[in-house]
Design a protein around this motif. Structure first.
Motif, PDB file in Angstrom:
ATOM      1  N   GLN A  54       0.813  -1.225   0.000  1.00 45.60           N
ATOM      2  CA  GLN A  54       0.000   0.000   0.000  1.00 45.60           C
ATOM      3  C   GLN A  54       0.842   1.269   0.000  1.00 45.60           C
ATOM      4  OE1 GLN A  54      -2.673  -0.366   3.313  1.00 45.60           O
ATOM      5  NE2 GLN A  54      -4.185  -1.470   2.097  1.00 45.60           N
ATOM      6  N   ASP A  55       2.001   1.221   0.647  1.00 45.52           N
ATOM      7  CA  ASP A  55       2.864   2.400   0.714  1.00 45.52           C
ATOM      8  C   ASP A  55       3.796   2.507  -0.488  1.00 45.52           C
ATOM      9  OD1 ASP A  55       1.748   3.061   3.191  1.00 45.52           O
ATOM     10  OD2 ASP A  55       3.163   1.739   4.227  1.00 45.52           O
ATOM     11  N   LYS A  56       3.703   1.546  -1.398  1.00 48.24           N
ATOM     12  CA  LYS A  56       4.521   1.509  -2.612  1.00 48.24           C
ATOM     13  C   LYS A  56       6.010   1.518  -2.295  1.00 48.24           C
ATOM     14  CE  LYS A  56       0.878   3.567  -5.298  1.00 48.24           C
ATOM     15  NZ  LYS A  56       0.360   4.701  -6.001  1.00 48.24           N
ATOM     16  N   GLU A  57       6.383   0.799  -1.244  1.00 42.80           N
ATOM     17  CA  GLU A  57       7.793   0.717  -0.849  1.00 42.80           C
ATOM     18  C   GLU A  57       8.405  -0.633  -1.172  1.00 42.80           C
ATOM     19  OE1 GLU A  57       8.049   1.748   3.228  1.00 42.80           O
ATOM     20  OE2 GLU A  57       7.375   3.795   2.924  1.00 42.80           O
ATOM     21  N   ILE A  58       7.576  -1.675  -1.285  1.00 43.94           N
ATOM     22  CA  ILE A  58       8.066  -3.020  -1.557  1.00 43.94           C
ATOM     23  C   ILE A  58       7.354  -3.544  -2.796  1.00 43.94           C
ATOM     24  CG2 ILE A  58       8.274  -5.367  -0.692  1.00 43.94           C
ATOM     25  CD1 ILE A  58       8.239  -4.182   2.135  1.00 43.94           C
ATOM     26  N   PHE A  59       8.133  -4.126  -3.683  1.00 44.07           N
ATOM     27  CA  PHE A  59       7.628  -4.584  -4.972  1.00 44.07           C
ATOM     28  C   PHE A  59       8.136  -6.000  -5.207  1.00 44.07           C
ATOM     29  CE2 PHE A  59       8.010  -4.512  -9.716  1.00 44.07           C
ATOM     30  CZ  PHE A  59       6.683  -4.245 -10.001  1.00 44.07           C
ATOM     31  N   LEU A  60       7.231  -6.945  -5.451  1.00 37.42           N
ATOM     32  CA  LEU A  60       7.576  -8.339  -5.688  1.00 37.42           C
ATOM     33  C   LEU A  60       7.066  -8.737  -7.061  1.00 37.42           C
ATOM     34  CD1 LEU A  60       8.617 -11.054  -4.443  1.00 37.42           C
ATOM     35  CD2 LEU A  60       6.264 -11.443  -3.720  1.00 37.42           C
ATOM     36  N   THR A  61       7.940  -9.315  -7.900  1.00 33.69           N
ATOM     37  CA  THR A  61       7.534  -9.766  -9.220  1.00 33.69           C
ATOM     38  C   THR A  61       7.853 -11.248  -9.388  1.00 33.69           C
ATOM     39  OG1 THR A  61       9.638  -9.298 -10.337  1.00 33.69           O
ATOM     40  CG2 THR A  61       8.034  -7.514 -10.213  1.00 33.69           C
ATOM     41  N   PHE A  62       7.031 -11.917 -10.181  1.00 37.35           N
ATOM     42  CA  PHE A  62       7.221 -13.333 -10.470  1.00 37.35           C
ATOM     43  C   PHE A  62       6.885 -13.568 -11.936  1.00 37.35           C
ATOM     44  CE2 PHE A  62       5.688 -17.818 -10.325  1.00 37.35           C
ATOM     45  CZ  PHE A  62       6.928 -18.394 -10.029  1.00 37.35           C
ATOM     46  N   THR A  63       7.796 -14.215 -12.652  1.00 33.53           N
ATOM     47  CA  THR A  63       7.614 -14.488 -14.072  1.00 33.53           C
ATOM     48  C   THR A  63       7.783 -15.977 -14.340  1.00 33.53           C
ATOM     49  OG1 THR A  63       8.562 -12.333 -14.600  1.00 33.53           O
ATOM     50  CG2 THR A  63       8.405 -13.910 -16.393  1.00 33.53           C
ATOM     51  N   ILE A  64       6.878 -16.540 -15.122  1.00 37.06           N
ATOM     52  CA  ILE A  64       6.978 -17.922 -15.581  1.00 37.06           C
ATOM     53  C   ILE A  64       6.949 -17.863 -17.105  1.00 37.06           C
ATOM     54  CG2 ILE A  64       5.944 -20.212 -15.568  1.00 37.06           C
ATOM     55  CD1 ILE A  64       4.462 -19.347 -13.010  1.00 37.06           C
ATOM     56  N   SER A  65       7.967 -18.446 -17.756  1.00 31.51           N
ATOM     57  CA  SER A  65       8.087 -18.353 -19.211  1.00 31.51           C
ATOM     58  C   SER A  65       8.245 -19.714 -19.864  1.00 31.51           C
ATOM     59  CB  SER A  65       9.310 -17.511 -19.591  1.00 31.51           C
ATOM     60  OG  SER A  65       9.272 -16.263 -18.976  1.00 31.51           O
ATOM     61  N   ASP A  66       7.672 -19.846 -21.061  1.00 32.83           N
ATOM     62  CA  ASP A  66       7.915 -20.982 -21.943  1.00 32.83           C
ATOM     63  C   ASP A  66       8.355 -20.376 -23.264  1.00 32.83           C
ATOM     64  OD1 ASP A  66       7.955 -23.135 -23.637  1.00 32.83           O
ATOM     65  OD2 ASP A  66       5.899 -23.749 -23.277  1.00 32.83           O
ATOM     66  N   LEU A  67       9.649 -20.494 -23.581  1.00 35.75           N
ATOM     67  CA  LEU A  67      10.196 -19.866 -24.771  1.00 35.75           C
ATOM     68  C   LEU A  67      10.307 -20.827 -25.945  1.00 35.75           C
ATOM     69  CD1 LEU A  67      12.946 -17.714 -23.060  1.00 35.75           C
ATOM     70  CD2 LEU A  67      10.587 -17.105 -23.587  1.00 35.75           C
ATOM     71  N   GLY A  68       9.665 -21.992 -25.844  1.00 34.50           N
ATOM     72  CA  GLY A  68       9.672 -22.962 -26.928  1.00 34.50           C
ATOM     73  C   GLY A  68      10.808 -23.949 -26.824  1.00 34.50           C
ATOM     74  N   TYR A  69      11.965 -23.481 -26.445  1.00 30.59           N
ATOM     75  CA  TYR A  69      13.140 -24.340 -26.330  1.00 30.59           C
ATOM     76  C   TYR A  69      13.700 -24.366 -24.910  1.00 30.59           C
ATOM     77  CZ  TYR A  69      15.165 -19.736 -26.974  1.00 30.59           C
ATOM     78  OH  TYR A  69      15.434 -18.403 -26.861  1.00 30.59           O
ATOM     79  N   ILE A  70      13.173 -23.525 -24.027  1.00 31.91           N
ATOM     80  CA  ILE A  70      13.623 -23.469 -22.637  1.00 31.91           C
ATOM     81  C   ILE A  70      12.515 -22.863 -21.782  1.00 31.91           C
ATOM     82  CG2 ILE A  70      14.667 -21.191 -22.798  1.00 31.91           C
ATOM     83  CD1 ILE A  70      16.959 -22.229 -21.038  1.00 31.91           C
TER      84      ILE A  70
END
Length: 79
Positions: A54-70
Motif C-alpha cells: 500500500q505504501d509503494k515501498e516493496i515490490f515483488l515480481t514473479f515471471t513464468i516463461s515458456d520460450l519454446g526451447y527453454i
C-alpha cells in the motif's frame, strides 16, 4: 483511442491472426496455443505477476516463461 473488445470468442483465427484488435477490461477472448501458426521454437509465452504494498515501498515480481526451447522462472524482490 483504441477499440474496446466486449464480445467473447477466440483470440486467433484459423490463419493464426488476431480476430479483433483492441483492448478489454477482462480476459474475454480464448487463447489456444495450437492456433498459433509458427514452429514450436518461435512460440513465446509467459505469465507476469507483481505485488505492490500500500505504501509503494516493496515490490515483488514473479515471471513464468515458456520460450519454446527453454523454460524460465524468475522472482524479484525490490525494496
Amino acid at each position: 483511442m483504441q477499440h474496446r473488445i466486449t464480445e467473447p470468442g477466440p483470440l486467433l483465427d484459423s490463419r493464426g491472426h488476431l480476430v479483433e484488435e483492441g483492448w478489454a477490461s477482462s480476459l474475454i477472448k480464448t487463447y489456444s496455443r495450437e492456433a498459433v501458426k509458427a514452429s514450436a521454437l518461435r512460440k513465446k509465452e509467459w505469465d507476469y505477476y507483481y505485488i505492490l504494498d500500500q505504501d509503494k515501498e516493496i515490490f515483488l515480481t514473479f515471471t513464468i516463461s515458456d520460450l519454446g526451447y527453454i523454460g524460465l522462472s524468475a522472482l524479484a524482490w525490490i525494496d
